[in-house]
Design an enzyme around this catalytic site. Structure first.
Site, mmCIF file in Angstrom:
data_model
loop_
_atom_site.group_PDB
_atom_site.id
_atom_site.type_symbol
_atom_site.label_atom_id
_atom_site.label_comp_id
_atom_site.label_asym_id
_atom_site.label_seq_id
_atom_site.Cartn_x
_atom_site.Cartn_y
_atom_site.Cartn_z
ATOM 1 N N HIS A 181 -9.100 -3.511 -2.173
ATOM 2 C CA HIS A 181 -8.120 -2.718 -1.419
ATOM 3 C C HIS A 181 -8.523 -1.240 -1.388
ATOM 4 O O HIS A 181 -8.515 -0.604 -0.327
ATOM 5 C CB HIS A 181 -6.741 -2.907 -2.061
ATOM 6 C CG HIS A 181 -5.623 -2.158 -1.414
ATOM 7 N ND1 HIS A 181 -4.529 -2.778 -0.854
ATOM 8 C CD2 HIS A 181 -5.412 -0.819 -1.249
ATOM 9 C CE1 HIS A 181 -3.706 -1.856 -0.364
ATOM 10 N NE2 HIS A 181 -4.216 -0.653 -0.598
ATOM 11 N N GLU A 182 -8.868 -0.700 -2.559
ATOM 12 C CA GLU A 182 -9.193 0.734 -2.622
ATOM 13 C C GLU A 182 -10.532 1.042 -1.951
ATOM 14 O O GLU A 182 -10.671 2.064 -1.280
ATOM 15 C CB GLU A 182 -9.188 1.217 -4.071
ATOM 16 C CG GLU A 182 -7.853 1.056 -4.784
ATOM 17 C CD GLU A 182 -6.677 1.630 -4.026
ATOM 18 O OE1 GLU A 182 -6.835 2.642 -3.320
ATOM 19 O OE2 GLU A 182 -5.575 1.049 -4.117
ATOM 20 N N CYS A 211 0.861 -1.191 0.000
ATOM 21 C CA CYS A 211 0.000 0.000 0.000
ATOM 22 C C CYS A 211 0.893 1.235 0.000
ATOM 23 O O CYS A 211 1.861 1.303 0.757
ATOM 24 C CB CYS A 211 -0.882 -0.013 1.249
ATOM 25 S SG CYS A 211 -1.945 1.443 1.397
ATOM 26 N N HIS A 238 -10.086 1.248 1.711
ATOM 27 C CA HIS A 238 -9.553 2.539 2.154
ATOM 28 C C HIS A 238 -10.687 3.507 2.497
ATOM 29 O O HIS A 238 -10.575 4.301 3.432
ATOM 30 C CB HIS A 238 -8.709 3.179 1.042
ATOM 31 C CG HIS A 238 -7.251 2.841 1.089
ATOM 32 N ND1 HIS A 238 -6.451 3.116 2.181
ATOM 33 C CD2 HIS A 238 -6.448 2.263 0.171
ATOM 34 C CE1 HIS A 238 -5.212 2.718 1.923
ATOM 35 N NE2 HIS A 238 -5.183 2.190 0.712
#
Ligand code: ZN
Length: 210
Positions: free
Chosen positions: A163-164, A121, A167
């Site tokens: 993953h995004e 990341c 966030h």
């Protein structure tokens, strides 16, 4: 407040490019991002997305969420040229992902297939860890023009989406990672960059795939 965030984005875009990336420890990475609901006008949103893409390329990375540049809004950019050796691309199902912006995304795992691979990341520089994720996900969001998106992705593109999107919920990949797999980038590159994490599991004492 809408005016505050627009002003903050204007200031950010007036500053140095590529945009500075905030790192773990900044509360913005641990705070669910408010939904995008017109806080930025169309021109400012488009300019922000251009700057995020440029920042992602410069890093370099394959995804960047707005909180990673200190902007608390639920949007992210994704793009992966998948420039890796064929054996790695095959093992990780890593195929090119054309550039796209995702706004107010959510995702759900489809099926029970899971994939365990090293992941990193931009907001946790210098480290990689094995993270188990759904092999296939359903992404729902709107694009930067407000058009509804509902599609399925698999392999590495599914990992990038997860993953995004995580966030934007204040979640870092380390929250989901096998911490015994944690490797500095130097150790990862010299020891554990095989297509799959089986050797790392033996060497570091964890079960790849949980
Ligand atoms: Zn990240």
């Amino acid at each position: 407040m809408a005016g505050d965030i627009a002003h903050r984005v204007e200031q950010l875009l007036a500053g140095p490019h590529p945009l500075p990336i905030v790192t773990a420890g900044d509360p913005v990475l641990r705070t669910p991002a408010p939904r995008y609901d017109g806080q930025l006008d169309d021109v400012l949103l488009a300019d922000l997305i251009v700057a995020m893409r440029e920042t992602m390329h410069a890093a370099p990375g394959v995804g960047l969420a707005a909180p990673q540049i200190g902007v608390p809004l639920a949007l992210a950019v994704l793009e992966d040229a998948a420039a890796v050796p064929p054996a790695v691309a095959d093992a990780r199902d890593r195929r090119p992902l054309p550039f796209r912006a995702i706004v107010n995304p959510s995702y759900d795992a489809i099926g029970t297939d899971r994939a365990a691979f090293y992941e990193g990341c931009l907001s946790v520089p210098g480290y990689q860890a094995v993270t188990v994720r759904a092999h296939r996900v359903r992404l729902r969001c709107v694009d930067e023009h407000g058009a509804a998106v509902d599609e399925e992705l698999s392999g590495w593109p599914a990992r990038i989406v997860a993953h995004e999107t995580d966030h934007l919920a204040g979640v870092l990949y380390l929250d989901r990672a096998e911490l015994r797999s944690l490797a500095s980038t130097g150790e990862y590159l010299s020891r554990w960059s095989q297509p799959d994490p089986d050797a790392a599991g033996l060497g570091l004492g964890f079960a790849p795939g949980g």
